[in-house]
Design an enzyme around this catalytic site. Structure first.
Site, PDB file in Angstrom:
ATOM      1  N   LYS A  23       6.915   8.483 -43.476  1.00 27.61           N
ATOM      2  CA  LYS A  23       6.449   8.389 -42.359  1.00 27.61           C
ATOM      3  C   LYS A  23       5.046   7.903 -42.424  1.00 27.61           C
ATOM      4  O   LYS A  23       4.336   7.190 -41.651  1.00 27.61           O
ATOM      5  CB  LYS A  23       6.629   9.788 -41.713  1.00 27.61           C
ATOM      6  CG  LYS A  23       5.623   9.989 -40.644  1.00 27.61           C
ATOM      7  CD  LYS A  23       5.720  11.331 -39.936  1.00 27.61           C
ATOM      8  CE  LYS A  23       4.828  12.364 -40.770  1.00 27.61           C
ATOM      9  NZ  LYS A  23       3.261  12.213 -40.106  1.00 27.61           N
ATOM     10  N   ASN A  24       4.496   8.771 -43.510  1.00 29.64           N
ATOM     11  CA  ASN A  24       2.804   8.418 -43.665  1.00 29.64           C
ATOM     12  C   ASN A  24       2.572   6.994 -44.271  1.00 29.64           C
ATOM     13  O   ASN A  24       1.520   6.576 -44.213  1.00 29.64           O
ATOM     14  CB  ASN A  24       2.220   9.366 -44.611  1.00 29.64           C
ATOM     15  CG  ASN A  24       2.156  10.969 -43.994  1.00 29.64           C
ATOM     16  OD1 ASN A  24       2.258  10.895 -42.867  1.00 29.64           O
ATOM     17  ND2 ASN A  24       2.040  11.706 -44.707  1.00 29.64           N
ATOM     18  N   CYS A 119      -1.050  17.285 -35.277  1.00 28.00           N
ATOM     19  CA  CYS A 119      -0.879  18.894 -35.606  1.00 28.00           C
ATOM     20  C   CYS A 119      -2.165  19.258 -35.564  1.00 28.00           C
ATOM     21  O   CYS A 119      -3.246  18.651 -36.049  1.00 28.00           O
ATOM     22  CB  CYS A 119      -0.488  18.659 -36.872  1.00 28.00           C
ATOM     23  SG  CYS A 119       1.598  18.577 -37.089  1.00 28.00           S
ATOM     24  N   ARG A 124     -10.170  17.289 -37.529  1.00 28.04           N
ATOM     25  CA  ARG A 124      -9.972  15.702 -38.254  1.00 28.04           C
ATOM     26  C   ARG A 124     -10.676  14.881 -37.490  1.00 28.04           C
ATOM     27  O   ARG A 124     -10.055  13.945 -36.879  1.00 28.04           O
ATOM     28  CB  ARG A 124      -8.493  15.382 -38.453  1.00 28.04           C
ATOM     29  CG  ARG A 124      -7.903  16.497 -39.633  1.00 28.04           C
ATOM     30  CD  ARG A 124      -6.618  16.320 -39.864  1.00 28.04           C
ATOM     31  NE  ARG A 124      -5.180  16.097 -38.682  1.00 28.04           N
ATOM     32  CZ  ARG A 124      -4.061  15.631 -38.867  1.00 28.04           C
ATOM     33  NH1 ARG A 124      -3.943  14.986 -39.866  1.00 28.04           N
ATOM     34  NH2 ARG A 124      -3.288  15.984 -37.769  1.00 28.04           N
ATOM     35  N   ILE A 126     -12.508  11.537 -36.113  1.00 27.46           N
ATOM     36  CA  ILE A 126     -12.406  10.193 -36.609  1.00 27.46           C
ATOM     37  C   ILE A 126     -13.682   9.342 -36.951  1.00 27.46           C
ATOM     38  O   ILE A 126     -13.968   8.324 -37.034  1.00 27.46           O
ATOM     39  CB  ILE A 126     -11.550   9.188 -35.614  1.00 27.46           C
ATOM     40  CG1 ILE A 126     -12.519   9.160 -34.335  1.00 27.46           C
ATOM     41  CG2 ILE A 126     -10.162   9.985 -35.525  1.00 27.46           C
ATOM     42  CD1 ILE A 126     -11.826   8.164 -33.321  1.00 27.46           C
ATOM     43  N   ASP A 308       0.235  18.890 -47.742  1.00 31.16           N
ATOM     44  CA  ASP A 308       1.431  18.455 -47.040  1.00 31.16           C
ATOM     45  C   ASP A 308       2.636  19.121 -47.751  1.00 31.16           C
ATOM     46  O   ASP A 308       3.460  19.363 -47.090  1.00 31.16           O
ATOM     47  CB  ASP A 308       1.966  17.211 -47.053  1.00 31.16           C
ATOM     48  CG  ASP A 308       1.147  16.418 -45.517  1.00 31.16           C
ATOM     49  OD1 ASP A 308       0.512  17.207 -44.932  1.00 31.16           O
ATOM     50  OD2 ASP A 308       1.364  15.076 -45.332  1.00 31.16           O
ATOM     51  N   ARG A 400       8.832  15.539 -36.157  1.00 31.88           N
ATOM     52  CA  ARG A 400       7.970  14.437 -36.228  1.00 31.88           C
ATOM     53  C   ARG A 400       8.136  13.910 -37.739  1.00 31.88           C
ATOM     54  O   ARG A 400       7.691  12.732 -37.970  1.00 31.88           O
ATOM     55  CB  ARG A 400       6.550  14.990 -36.042  1.00 31.88           C
ATOM     56  CG  ARG A 400       6.425  15.157 -34.888  1.00 31.88           C
ATOM     57  CD  ARG A 400       4.788  15.802 -34.470  1.00 31.88           C
ATOM     58  NE  ARG A 400       3.970  14.640 -35.190  1.00 31.88           N
ATOM     59  CZ  ARG A 400       3.118  14.911 -35.907  1.00 31.88           C
ATOM     60  NH1 ARG A 400       2.882  16.419 -36.210  1.00 31.88           N
ATOM     61  NH2 ARG A 400       2.217  14.162 -36.551  1.00 31.88           N
TER      62      ARG A 400
END
Length: 419
Positions: A23-24, A119, A124, A126, A308, A400
Site C-alpha cells: 500500500k505504501n 489515521c 503529521r 505537511i 507500523d 485501509r
C-alpha cells in the site's frame, strides 16, 4: 459499521499466505504516474480502501484510471489542465492524498487541494512538503482548509535538507524534482524500501534518480516523462503482521511473495525472543516457538524497527515470557490500542512515549474498537490467542491496509467472520 467476530484461541493456525502489493508503495507511484500524459500500467496494486480513494482523487483531476480484479491498474493523465479538487471527504480519508500535489505542480504549474487526513496517530503536518516546494521556487498559500502551490515558470532544482526523514515529504519532492529545471538534492531523506520502489518507477518513466535507499537522493530534472509498466513491491508490513499473528500463537507460518531483507528489524527481534525461521529469495518461514521471551522495542526510521509494526508487536509481547518495553519515537499518539488490549486482559502501563508490558499467560475475548489501521491489526493478533469471542469494531481502519484480510486469516485456520 461492520465488525470482525473472532472465536479464539486459534489452535490450528498455520500454512502459507501470499503477501499483497505494498500500500505504501502503490500510493506514491499512482501519484507519480500523473507526471506523464501517456498511460502507465501498474501491477500488484492491492485492492484496499486507500487505493480506491487515491483512484477517485486521480479521477477527480480529470484523468482516466482503470483497475482489474487481478491487481493491474492503468493510469492515463492525458489532460492539459487538471480539474480543481474540492472533495474534502476524499482527502480527509487519506494522508497520502497530499502526493498528488507534486506531479500537478511540476507538470501544470499550479495545484490546490484540501488539507489531507488519515489515521489519527499524531500530528503529521505537511510543512516539510511545502518548505521543499518553496525551496524549488513555488509560492504557497494556505487557508480555509486548502493549500495551494504555484510555479508559473516551473520548478527549479535546488538542495533541500529535511528536518526529519519524512517518507511522504521525500516522495513528494522526488516526484516534483523530476520535471524541475536542474538538479535537486534531498538530504536527510527517508530510505524505506518504498522510496526505492518509487525511484525505480520514476527512472522507468525517463527520470534520473540516484541515491534512493540512502540519506541523500539526487534527481536530475527533465522536460518530459513517459509511460512505464511497473510491478509494486510486496507489503512488508502485511507480512510482518501475519508473522506476528503466528508468533503470538506459538505457531509457524510461511509468508510468500516477500523480500526478507525488508523485515530485517522484525526478524532480529523475533530471533532475540527465541524464534527460528528460514528465508529464501521471496519467502520467510517462521518456525513454531511455544515460550517466546519478552524484548524491548524502539521505533525508528528505516532501517530501524518500523512504527507500523509497533502495535502488533505489543500484542505479541502481552503474552510473552517476562517484561518488555516499547518506545515510540515517530508518532506521539500511537498508543491508542493499549486501552483496548487491556480490555482483553493485557497488563500495560505507559509513561510518556514508553509502554511497559508485563506478559500474561492468557488474554480473554472482549468487545474492542480499532482506533487506526495498525491498532486494528494488533487487536486481531490479540483476538487470535484470546479465550472466547472477540468483537472488533471500526474495522474500516483495518481494511485501509490489508487486502482480503478475512479470507487470508480463514485460510490460515482462523474462526473469523465479518458482519
Amino acid at each position: 459499521m461492520a465488525k470482525y467476530i473472532i472465536n479464539g484461541p486459534c489452535e490450528n493456525f498455520g500454512g502459507n499466505v501470499k503477501i499483497s502489493g505494498s500500500k505504501n508503495s502503490a500510493l506514491p507511484i499512482m501519484a507519480a504516474a500523473l507526471l506523464s500524459e501517456e498511460e502507465s500500467v501498474l501491477d500488484n496494486v492491492p485492492h484496499l480502501s486507500d487505493t480506491d480513494v487515491m483512484a477517485e482523487i486521480i479521477k477527480g483531476l480529470g484523468c482516466d484510471i482503470y483497475r482489474d480484479k487481478h491487481g493491474s491498474m492503468r493510469i492515463s493523465a492525458n489532460i492539459t489542465k487538471p480539474k480543481r479538487l474540492r472533495d474534502y471527504s476524499l482527502f480527509s480519508k487519506l494522508r497520502a492524498s497530499v502526493l498528488v500535489m507534486s506531479p500537478c505542480l511540476a507538470r501544470f504549474g499550479n495545484v490546490r487541494i484540501p488539507l489531507p487526513g488519515g489515521c489519527k496517530i499524531g500530528a503529521r503536518p505537511i510543512d516539510l512538503h511545502l518548505k521543499g516546494f518553496a525551496a524549488m521556487g513555488a509560492k504557497i498559500k494556505q487557508g480555509h482548509g486548502f493549500v495551494e502551490a504555484s510555479a508559473k515558470n516551473g520548478l527549479v532544482g535546488t538542495r533541500i535538507y529535511l528536518d526529519f526523514p519524512s517518507v511522504g515529504a521525500t516522495e513528494n519532492l522526488m516526484i516534483a524534482a523530476c520535471l524541475a529545471n536542474g538538479t535537486t538534492t534531498i538530504e536527510n531523506a527517508a530510505n524505506e524500501p518504498e522510496i526505492i520502489d518509487l525511484a525505480d518507477f520514476l527512472c522507468g518513466m525517463g527520470g534520473s534518480v540516484t541515491g534512493a535507499g540512502s540519506d541523500t537522493i539526487i534527481i536530475k530534472g527533465t522536460t518530459r516523462m513517459h509511460k512505464n509498466n511497473h510491478k509494486i513491491i510486496p507489503d512488508r508490513i502485511e507480512a510482518g503482521t501475519f508473522i506476528i499473528c503466528a508468533a503470538g500463537l506459538g505457531s509457524g507460518i510461511k509468508t510468500e511473495n516477500i523480500e526478507p531483507l525488508h523485515l530485517k528489524p522484525l526478524l532480529a527481534k523475533l530471533t532475540e525472543m527465541g524464534f527460528m525461521f528460514e528465508t529464501g529469495l521471496d519467502f520467510i518461514d517462521l518456525k513454531p516457538c511455544q515460550k517466546p521471551k519478552s524484548v524491548d522495542i524502539k521505533t525508528l526510521p528505516y532501517p530501524g524497527f518500523p512504527t507500523d509494526l509497533q502495535a502488533q508487536t505489543m500484542s505479541l509481547l502481552s503474552t510473552s515470557d517476562g517484561n518488555g518495553m516499547v518506545v515510540e519515537t515517530i508518532f506521539e499518539n500511537r498508543f491508542a490500542h493499549i486501552p483496548e488490549l487491556c480490555r482483553m486482559g493485557a497488563k500495560i502501563k505507559t509513561e510518556g512515549n514508553a509502554a511497559f508490558i508485563e506478559g500474561v499467560k492468557r488474554l480473554s475475548g472482549a468487545e474492542v474498537k480499532a482506533t487506526d489501521l495498525r491498532a486494528g491489526a494488533a487487536l486481531v493478533a490479540a483476538a487470535l490467542k484470546a479465550d472466547g469471542t472477540s468483537k472488533i469494531h471500526d474495522i474500516e481502519h483495518i481494511e485501509r491496509g490489508y487486502e482480503n484480510f478475512v479470507e487470508k486469516l480463514k485460510n490460515l485456520g482462523v474462526d473469523i467472520k465479518k458482519e
